[in-house]
Every structure is written in C-alpha cells, then in structure tokens.
Design a protein around this motif. Structure first.
Motif, mmCIF file in Angstrom:
data_model
loop_
_atom_site.group_PDB
_atom_site.id
_atom_site.type_symbol
_atom_site.label_atom_id
_atom_site.label_comp_id
_atom_site.label_asym_id
_atom_site.label_seq_id
_atom_site.Cartn_x
_atom_site.Cartn_y
_atom_site.Cartn_z
ATOM 1 N N ARG A 110 22.094 11.879 27.302
ATOM 2 C CA ARG A 110 22.571 10.519 27.540
ATOM 3 C C ARG A 110 22.629 10.163 29.025
ATOM 4 O O ARG A 110 22.560 8.994 29.376
ATOM 5 N N CYS A 111 22.818 11.154 29.885
ATOM 6 C CA CYS A 111 23.033 10.907 31.319
ATOM 7 C C CYS A 111 21.825 10.212 31.939
ATOM 8 O O CYS A 111 20.683 10.610 31.716
ATOM 9 N N ILE A 112 22.087 9.186 32.743
ATOM 10 C CA ILE A 112 21.021 8.466 33.427
ATOM 11 C C ILE A 112 20.973 8.808 34.920
ATOM 12 O O ILE A 112 20.246 8.167 35.679
ATOM 13 N N LEU A 113 21.758 9.802 35.340
ATOM 14 C CA LEU A 113 21.779 10.313 36.713
ATOM 15 C C LEU A 113 22.019 9.196 37.740
ATOM 16 O O LEU A 113 21.403 9.174 38.798
ATOM 17 N N CYS A 114 22.940 8.293 37.417
ATOM 18 C CA CYS A 114 23.213 7.156 38.293
ATOM 19 C C CYS A 114 24.149 7.504 39.440
ATOM 20 O O CYS A 114 24.140 6.850 40.474
ATOM 21 N N GLY A 115 25.013 8.500 39.266
ATOM 22 C CA GLY A 115 25.922 8.910 40.329
ATOM 23 C C GLY A 115 27.243 8.171 40.352
ATOM 24 O O GLY A 115 28.041 8.371 41.275
ATOM 25 N N LEU A 116 27.533 7.319 39.395
ATOM 26 C CA LEU A 116 28.811 6.607 39.383
ATOM 27 C C LEU A 116 29.985 7.554 39.169
ATOM 28 O O LEU A 116 31.085 7.322 39.663
ATOM 29 N N CYS A 117 29.757 8.652 38.457
ATOM 30 C CA CYS A 117 30.820 9.647 38.252
ATOM 31 C C CYS A 117 31.193 10.313 39.578
ATOM 32 O O CYS A 117 32.357 10.635 39.808
ATOM 33 N N ILE A 118 30.224 10.493 40.449
ATOM 34 C CA ILE A 118 30.464 11.110 41.759
ATOM 35 C C ILE A 118 31.360 10.198 42.598
ATOM 36 O O ILE A 118 32.276 10.654 43.271
ATOM 37 N N GLU A 119 31.087 8.904 42.559
ATOM 38 C CA GLU A 119 31.882 7.951 43.327
ATOM 39 C C GLU A 119 33.307 7.848 42.796
ATOM 40 O O GLU A 119 34.231 7.572 43.549
ATOM 41 N N ALA A 120 33.504 8.063 41.499
ATOM 42 C CA ALA A 120 34.832 7.919 40.895
ATOM 43 C C ALA A 120 35.725 9.131 41.122
ATOM 44 O O ALA A 120 36.942 9.012 41.020
ATOM 45 N N CYS A 121 35.157 10.280 41.453
ATOM 46 C CA CYS A 121 35.935 11.518 41.573
ATOM 47 C C CYS A 121 36.833 11.483 42.809
ATOM 48 O O CYS A 121 36.344 11.399 43.931
ATOM 49 N N PRO A 122 38.170 11.568 42.639
ATOM 50 C CA PRO A 122 39.069 11.473 43.787
ATOM 51 C C PRO A 122 39.128 12.741 44.637
ATOM 52 O O PRO A 122 39.558 12.679 45.785
ATOM 53 N N THR A 123 38.730 13.888 44.118
ATOM 54 C CA THR A 123 38.836 15.139 44.860
ATOM 55 C C THR A 123 37.480 15.703 45.285
ATOM 56 O O THR A 123 37.424 16.821 45.779
ATOM 57 N N ARG A 124 36.406 14.956 45.096
ATOM 58 C CA ARG A 124 35.040 15.425 45.389
ATOM 59 C C ARG A 124 34.735 16.706 44.617
ATOM 60 O O ARG A 124 34.025 17.584 45.089
ATOM 61 N N ALA A 125 35.287 16.813 43.417
ATOM 62 C CA ALA A 125 35.038 17.979 42.580
ATOM 63 C C ALA A 125 33.641 17.932 41.989
ATOM 64 O O ALA A 125 33.020 18.961 41.777
ATOM 65 N N LEU A 126 33.139 16.747 41.726
ATOM 66 C CA LEU A 126 31.838 16.585 41.089
ATOM 67 C C LEU A 126 30.833 16.076 42.110
ATOM 68 O O LEU A 126 31.057 15.062 42.765
ATOM 69 N N THR A 127 29.749 16.803 42.275
ATOM 70 C CA THR A 127 28.644 16.372 43.130
ATOM 71 C C THR A 127 27.349 16.577 42.361
ATOM 72 O O THR A 127 27.339 17.140 41.277
ATOM 73 N N MET A 128 26.263 16.122 42.953
ATOM 74 C CA MET A 128 24.961 16.272 42.306
ATOM 75 C C MET A 128 24.074 17.157 43.175
ATOM 76 O O MET A 128 24.046 17.012 44.396
ATOM 77 N N THR A 129 23.375 18.070 42.530
ATOM 78 C CA THR A 129 22.467 18.969 43.235
ATOM 79 C C THR A 129 21.061 18.377 43.240
ATOM 80 O O THR A 129 20.833 17.307 42.690
#
Length: 191
Positions: A110-129
């Motif tokens: 389902r993921c479209i690799l848009c990166g909106l989840c990265i922007e929403a993360c308050p602790t920078r726990a989620l990044t994209m490789t």
C-alpha cells in the motif's frame, strides 16, 4: 476533394510511423543494465523505512501513532505500549519515554513512499533509506514488521530492554544533552 485528402492520410500515416521506427532503429541503445550495473540514488531518495535508535540502543519510537495518522495510503499500523521500569535485566524499557511502539508494521503493498510519515514523527524515529529493491513473490513478505525495520545495533549499543544509560530522564535524550553510553554488564550464559 475531402475524400482524396483522407485517402492520402491513410496511405502516408503507416509510412510516417515506420519512418520513426527506422530512424531510431540504428541509434545506440541508452537503456541502463539495471540488475548488473546499479547506479547510485539521489541523496534524498525515498526508499525503505527505518526505525532509528539512540546511541545506547534504545528505540526512538515512542508509539505515538502520528505516522499512521499521517499516512494517506493507510499503510502503517502502530500499537503503543507502556515502558515498565525495573531493576537490572528485568527492566521493560524499550525507549526513553513513557511509551514505545510494541507493534510496528508497514505494508509495502500500500505504501506510496511519499514521506509524510517521516514529517509527522516528533522524535525522528522514522527515516527513509536509499534501499529501493522491495519486490517479492509473496504478498505476506511485503508487510515489514518492527524487527525488519529497526536499525541494526552498532558497537556500543545494547539490545533493549534495558535502563536508560545516557541520562537521568527522557528529557536528556530528546534535548541531545546526554553523555557517552556506560558499559553494561552482561549475564553469563552459564547463569
């Protein structure tokens, strides 16, 4: 007159099409030899997600579920749980905060690799490789679990659960005001 014009167009259209084919047929091929010659990706390329860790090995994810709420494709599933402080190895602390992500899944079907989840993360726990080879022949293997997404342990890191080693409270972690990780005594295999 109109009839003769349409007959001319019917006659010349296939010839014009073949003309394009013949012009390009003898040019040098410009395709990339992908599986054998992999070109580097751009530095800001959006590839596979990664859950990051603090320098002592604790997870940065606090289970807030903001990434799941921000996902337009509904590809992320998070269940938060409370950290349990304890003595020594009985500690149930996976992150420095009150909570941690007990279940974390990303469905790459389902993921479209848009990166909106990265922007929403308050602790920078989620990044994209930069990893982009996510194809598989089994649909179930494209749902990445927390163990698949966690960053590997680097030297000096200890596998959670363990007590906070970099500061007295979670504020030291979030402000970046922490010291080097202290060595942790490990249990012997004979115990």
């Amino acid at each position: 007159m109109a009839e003769s014009t349409s007959m001319r167009e019917q006659f010349w259209d296939p010839i014009a099409g073949f003309g394009v084919t013949f012009r390009t047929m003898f040019k040098k091929v410009v395709t990339e030899q992908y599986p054998f010659e992999k070109l580097p990706t751009a530095p800001r390329f959006h590839g596979r997600h990664q859950l990051n860790r603090w320098p002592d090995g604790l997870e940065k994810c606090i289970g807030c579920e903001l990434c799941a709420w921000a996902c337009p494709a509904d590809a992320i599933y998070v269940e938060g749980a409370s950290n349990v402080d304890g003595e020594g190895d009985e500690s149930g602390r996976f992150s420095p905060g009150e909570r941690y992500g007990r279940v974390y899944q990303i469905n790459y079907l389902r993921c479209i690799l848009c990166g909106l989840c990265i922007e929403a993360c308050p602790t920078r726990a989620l990044t994209m490789t930069n990893e982009y080879e996510l194809a598989d022949d089994n649909r179930a293997d494209l749902i990445y679990e927390k163990s698949d997404l966690l960053a590997p342990l680097l030297p000096g890191m200890v596998q959670p659960p363990h007590a906070m080693q970099l500061g007295e409270d979670e504020g030291a972690y979030y402000r970046g005001a922490y010291a080097a990780p202290a060595p942790v005594a490990r249990k012997e295999a004979s115990e």
